[in-house]
Design an enzyme around this catalytic site. Structure first.
Site, PDB file in Angstrom:
ATOM      1  N   VAL A  67     -17.259  15.069  13.363  1.00 54.04           N
ATOM      2  CA  VAL A  67     -16.175  14.682  12.447  1.00 54.04           C
ATOM      3  C   VAL A  67     -15.691  15.831  11.567  1.00 54.04           C
ATOM      4  CG1 VAL A  67     -16.792  12.236  12.386  1.00 54.04           C
ATOM      5  CG2 VAL A  67     -17.796  13.806  10.702  1.00 54.04           C
ATOM      6  N   SER A 146     -22.008   5.598  -0.955  1.00 48.42           N
ATOM      7  CA  SER A 146     -23.405   5.422  -1.361  1.00 48.42           C
ATOM      8  C   SER A 146     -23.440   5.190  -2.866  1.00 48.42           C
ATOM      9  CB  SER A 146     -24.194   6.689  -1.032  1.00 48.42           C
ATOM     10  OG  SER A 146     -25.428   6.693  -1.714  1.00 48.42           O
ATOM     11  N   TYR A 159     -24.560  15.585  -1.517  1.00 44.76           N
ATOM     12  CA  TYR A 159     -24.431  14.215  -1.005  1.00 44.76           C
ATOM     13  C   TYR A 159     -23.731  13.337  -2.041  1.00 44.76           C
ATOM     14  CZ  TYR A 159     -25.848   9.670   0.936  1.00 44.76           C
ATOM     15  OH  TYR A 159     -25.849   8.393   1.449  1.00 44.76           O
ATOM     16  N   ALA A 161     -21.928  14.202  -4.644  1.00 39.66           N
ATOM     17  CA  ALA A 161     -20.557  14.664  -4.933  1.00 39.66           C
ATOM     18  C   ALA A 161     -19.598  14.274  -3.807  1.00 39.66           C
ATOM     19  CB  ALA A 161     -20.556  16.178  -5.141  1.00 39.66           C
TER      20      ALA A 161
END
Ligand code: NAP
Length: 258
Positions: A67, A146, A159, A161
């Site tokens: 991705v 999350s 992660y 941020a």
């Protein structure tokens, strides 16, 4: 009467669909009659899930896709359209993290996590929205962020941020594409016991117990408990919901709620 909660016939892409939460989303959608395309880098995981879904009577195709590469995201959407004729739902479930204190975190480490979690959602969403507009039939995008994107994370800085960026992108895309009928929503899971997350976030039984106790419900969530809200957000039952953030984390225990 058509069930508003149905996803039957809704062509659905699930990134990161070969493992963990993504695998469950793919299985649950396929079990309800949605043609599903799963995408990620590791072909062996995708093949296993595709074959098992087919064996259970569902429709499933796969596409190898990193991705971080915009062209590969375009090809992933093209592949879903080639197999199933259209696209109705994109679920940006892919994600990655590293646990490194800021002073030891390299530029490459930062960029790798942000590239997957944030650039990846941007590229996949852009490819899907272009398809929705071309086929003149609106679709839904569901981003898996999350709770670290809401509260931050001292141990997984890039992660937290990047997942915060995913929440912001959700609101912006919902606003930008609302006039085209495209709905964009976000789910922020709390602790879900998957093989991908366990070694990083609860590496031993003591930490695992602490994490469970930090939840009002006193336990981890299951992969299905993320898949089911995805079904709701992909279905017509949520037709007036866009730009929303749904936190699915079992609630905060009284000790952590202050
Ligand atoms: P997981 O099994 O490790 O899933 C991550 C998936 O992302 C893998 O299938 C992986 O497939 C895919 N992926 C990683 N890098 C990619 C890339 N460059 N291109 C395409 N796909 C890529 O972990 P999980 O727990 O199921 O997590 C699923 C999602 O939920 C993630 O977004 C995660 O941040 C989020 N989440 C999980 C929890 C939890 O407690 N488990 C909590 C909050 C949020 P390949 O390696 O084959 O590429």
């Amino acid at each position: 009467m058509k069930d508003p909660f149905s996803v039957e016939g809704k062509v659905t892409i699930v990134t990161g669909g070969g493992t963990g939460i993504g695998e469950s989303i793919a299985r649950e959608f396929a079990a309800r009659g949605a043609p599903v395309l799963i995408a990620s880098r590791k072909v062996e995981n995708l093949e296993r899930v595709r074959d098992e879904i087919r064996k259970a009577g569902g429709q499933c195709e796969m596409a190898q896709c990193d991705v971080r590469d915009a062209e590969q995201c375009d090809q992933m959407v093209a592949s879903a359209v080639k197999h199933f004729g259209r696209l109705d739902t994109l679920i940006n479930n892919h994600g990655a993290s590293i646990t490194t204190p800021t002073l030891q975190l390299s530029a490459n480490g930062w960029r790798a996590v942000v590239g997957i979690n944030l650039d990846g959602v941007f590229f996949c969403s852009k490819s899907a929205a272009r398809q929705f507009i071309e086929q003149k039939s609106p679709g839904a995008i569901i981003n898996i962020s999350s709770t670290a994107g809401v509260h931050g994370s001292a141990t997984m800085l890039p992660y937290g941020a990047s997942k915060a960026g995913v929440i912001n992108l959700t609101v912006s895309h919902a606003s930008e594409w609302g006039s085209k009928g495209i709905r964009v929503n976000c789910i922020a899971p709390g602790p879900i016991d998957t093989e991908g997350a366990a070694p990083r976030v609860w590496p031993n039984p003591k930490v695992k117990e602490m994490v469970a106790k930090s939840r009002a419900l006193g336990r981890f969530g299951t992969v299905e408990e993320i898949a089911y809200p995805c079904i709701f957000l992909a279905s017509d039952a949520s037709s007036f919901i866009t730009g929303a953030l749904l936190i699915v984390d079992g609630g905060q225990s009284p000790a952590t709620a202050e």
